[in-house]
Design a protein around this motif. Structure first.
Motif, PDB file in Angstrom:
ATOM      1  N   ASP A 103       0.835  -1.200   0.000  1.00  0.00           N
ATOM      2  CA  ASP A 103       0.000   0.000   0.000  1.00  0.00           C
ATOM      3  C   ASP A 103       0.870   1.251   0.000  1.00  0.00           C
ATOM      4  N   MET A 104       0.638   2.069  -1.004  1.00  0.00           N
ATOM      5  CA  MET A 104       1.382   3.323  -1.129  1.00  0.00           C
ATOM      6  C   MET A 104       0.513   4.465  -0.622  1.00  0.00           C
ATOM      7  N   LEU A 105       1.097   5.312   0.181  1.00  0.00           N
ATOM      8  CA  LEU A 105       0.416   6.527   0.635  1.00  0.00           C
ATOM      9  C   LEU A 105       1.095   7.710  -0.048  1.00  0.00           C
ATOM     10  N   LEU A 106       0.309   8.547  -0.701  1.00  0.00           N
ATOM     11  CA  LEU A 106       0.882   9.713  -1.387  1.00  0.00           C
ATOM     12  C   LEU A 106       0.230  10.998  -0.899  1.00  0.00           C
ATOM     13  N   TYR A 107       1.036  12.011  -0.734  1.00  0.00           N
ATOM     14  CA  TYR A 107       0.535  13.377  -0.559  1.00  0.00           C
ATOM     15  C   TYR A 107       1.106  14.205  -1.697  1.00  0.00           C
ATOM     16  N   GLY A 121       9.971   7.117  -0.089  1.00  0.00           N
ATOM     17  CA  GLY A 121      10.753   6.365   0.898  1.00  0.00           C
ATOM     18  C   GLY A 121       9.898   5.372   1.645  1.00  0.00           C
ATOM     19  N   LEU A 122      10.518   4.318   2.103  1.00  0.00           N
ATOM     20  CA  LEU A 122       9.822   3.310   2.914  1.00  0.00           C
ATOM     21  C   LEU A 122       9.744   3.794   4.358  1.00  0.00           C
ATOM     22  N   THR A 182       5.063   7.033   0.363  1.00  0.00           N
ATOM     23  CA  THR A 182       5.691   6.113   1.302  1.00  0.00           C
ATOM     24  C   THR A 182       4.944   4.791   1.353  1.00  0.00           C
ATOM     25  N   ILE A 183       5.680   3.777   1.748  1.00  0.00           N
ATOM     26  CA  ILE A 183       5.150   2.411   1.835  1.00  0.00           C
ATOM     27  C   ILE A 183       5.731   1.789   3.100  1.00  0.00           C
ATOM     28  N   VAL A 222      14.756  -7.050  -1.457  1.00  0.00           N
ATOM     29  CA  VAL A 222      13.291  -7.126  -1.589  1.00  0.00           C
ATOM     30  C   VAL A 222      12.670  -5.749  -1.370  1.00  0.00           C
ATOM     31  N   TRP A 223      13.129  -5.070  -0.333  1.00  0.00           N
ATOM     32  CA  TRP A 223      12.579  -3.731  -0.056  1.00  0.00           C
ATOM     33  C   TRP A 223      12.872  -2.780  -1.235  1.00  0.00           C
ATOM     34  N   ALA A 224      14.086  -2.872  -1.773  1.00  0.00           N
ATOM     35  CA  ALA A 224      14.458  -2.007  -2.898  1.00  0.00           C
ATOM     36  C   ALA A 224      13.578  -2.311  -4.119  1.00  0.00           C
ATOM     37  N   TRP A 225      13.255  -3.575  -4.286  1.00  0.00           N
ATOM     38  CA  TRP A 225      12.365  -3.970  -5.393  1.00  0.00           C
ATOM     39  C   TRP A 225      11.021  -3.247  -5.246  1.00  0.00           C
ATOM     40  N   GLY A 226      10.528  -3.162  -4.028  1.00  0.00           N
ATOM     41  CA  GLY A 226       9.257  -2.473  -3.778  1.00  0.00           C
ATOM     42  C   GLY A 226       9.325  -1.008  -4.196  1.00  0.00           C
ATOM     43  N   LEU A 227      10.471  -0.377  -3.962  1.00  0.00           N
ATOM     44  CA  LEU A 227      10.636   1.018  -4.376  1.00  0.00           C
ATOM     45  C   LEU A 227      10.566   1.133  -5.903  1.00  0.00           C
ATOM     46  N   GLY A 228      11.099   0.137  -6.574  1.00  0.00           N
ATOM     47  CA  GLY A 228      11.028   0.108  -8.040  1.00  0.00           C
ATOM     48  C   GLY A 228       9.586   0.009  -8.529  1.00  0.00           C
TER      49      GLY A 228
END
Ligand code: GTR
Length: 412
Positions: A103-107, A121-122, A182-183, A222-228
């Motif tokens: 789940d991505m939260l954006l402002y 950023g995570l 952010t995630i 894995v976390w970096a993959w999520g940023l991608g």
């Protein structure tokens, strides 16, 4: 020919012991076959060799397999933060059965009339921890935290809303004309040992595979993959200027931001806040956290091959100035904190300084010299920025203000 880098460091205010500063770094500007690199083109040719070494020995290789990702907008509120921003929550499904998702939260700033540049950023505790905004979905995932009102039995409660707001000055970011995305990193893999199969990694296994091979990714990968994947979404959102996305992270997530930025050139700017060992810090200094210490406390962060370098820093085929150099020619910012000796502020500075050799090939300027600046004195008027903030291991408004100023130079 190995390039001997022997540094005599001026004593810095923040160090309580004299660091070992005599070490031999893997040279930045020599190819694996021993040829000296003199041009940006030469570096670009060599760059994949360096990336491959980080994949093989440090973070593990990210699977080449592409899986279909489906983005679903869960909510949009155009009057968030007293009308200053639009809040969006977007879920990215990684499997048809909808078992795997983040789940991505954006402002995003309102009324700017153009797509917004953005920081991605995570976060450590769930999206709801970054702001008291009651519209943010509370993460149902496992978290590392256990005690206190905000978390019960490793799960967030209503009281977790905004508990990390000090680390995420959303209003300031929005006021400056930037968006924020952010995630929760636990959406990708829980941050605990033996957690690889509780995250998204099994989606990439070959038939019969039960864990990543010794040169395949660990949690940071894995976390970096999520940023991608977040970047994939940002490229589709017309309210975002995907060409002006800065990837940012604190501490273990600062290591992750650097690794994401090294692998994915779509990140136009990379920020490492107190990333320390396995992030920006020179590991050969053996100051503060070491490879043995990190692999013992967090055996799931790196690939299994990395464990062979416990107490053998000098034999590691790379050092972390090369990680910073992989960001070139894109701007990069490294930050330390004066009481955060565990992260080796001097080692973080030196790494960013050494990386300047590669920026120079692009006619870009790095950091001024081998001596770190004094506290609360940002340095770097070119493509590499650095500061050491007074205080402890954290990301604070002061840090963000420097990142916003730095980003303004490239994005405005
Ligand atoms: C520490 C770890 C560091 C750093 C930090 C953090 O325990 O030793 O490498 O990542 O956690 O993420 O806050």
């Amino acid at each position: 020919t190995a390039l001997a880098v022997v540094l005599t460091m001026a004593a810095t205010a923040q160090t309580t012991e004299i660091p070992d500063t005599s070490y031999q770094l893997p040279p930045l500007l020599i190819t694996q076959s021993g040829k000296a690199i003199h041009t940006a083109a030469g570096w670009e040719k060599h760059r994949p060799e360096v990336l491959a070494l980080f994949e093989k020995y440090v973070y593990g290789k990210t699977p080449a397999k592409k899986i279909p990702v489906r983005f679903v907008t869960l909510s949009v509120n155009t009057t968030a933060l007293n009308g200053a921003a639009t809040r969006k929550q977007v879920r990215a499904y990684f499997s048809k059965d909808e078992k795997y998702f983040m789940d991505m939260l954006l402002y995003l700033p309102n009324n700017t009339g153009k797509p917004a540049p953005l920081f991605l950023g995570l976060n450590f505790g769930g999206n709801q921890t970054i702001n008291a905004d009651t519209g943010i979905l509370i993460s149902k995932r496992w978290v590392r935290y256990e005690e206190g009102a905000a978390y019960k039995d490793h799960h967030a409660t209503e009281a977790s809303r905004g508990v990390q707001a000090g680390r995420w000055p959303v209003e300031e970011i929005i006021n400056r004309g930037y968006g924020l995305a952010t995630i929760y990193y636990g959406d990708l893999q829980p941050d605990s040992s033996n957690s690889i199969n509780a995250g998204i990694a099994p989606l990439f296994y070959k038939d019969g595979q039960t864990k990543p091979a010794p040169g395949e990714w660990g949690a940071i990968g894995v976390w970096a993959w999520g940023l991608g994947r977040a970047m994939d979404y940002l490229e589709t959102d017309p309210a975002v200027d995907a060409k002006r996305v800065a990837v940012i992270g604190h501490s273990r997530l600062g290591k992750t931001a650097l690794w994401a930025g090294a692998q994915d050139k779509r990140f136009a700017l990379v920020i490492s806040n107190n990333s320390g060992e396995g992030g920006a810090a020179i590991t050969r200094r053996k100051y503060g956290e070491t490879i043995t210490k990190i692999n013992t406390a967090f055996p799931h962060w790196f690939c299994d091959n990395y464990k062979a370098y416990n107490d053998r820093e000098d034999e590691l085929p790379v050092d972390f100035h090369e990680l910073v150099a992989l960001i070139a020619p894109r701007p990069v910012y490294v930050a330390s904190a004066s009481q955060d000796l565990w992260s080796d502020p001097t080692g973080e500075y030196l790494s960013a300084w050494h990386a300047g050799e590669v920026y120079k090939l692009y006619n870009l300027t790095g950091l001024p010299g081998a001596v770190p600046p004094t506290v609360n004195t940002p340095v770097g008027s070119g493509s590499i920025g650095y500061h050491i903030r007074e205080g402890g291991h954290d990301i604070q408004l002061y840090d963000w203000q420097q990142y916003l100023d730095f980003a303004d130079r490239f994005f405005k």
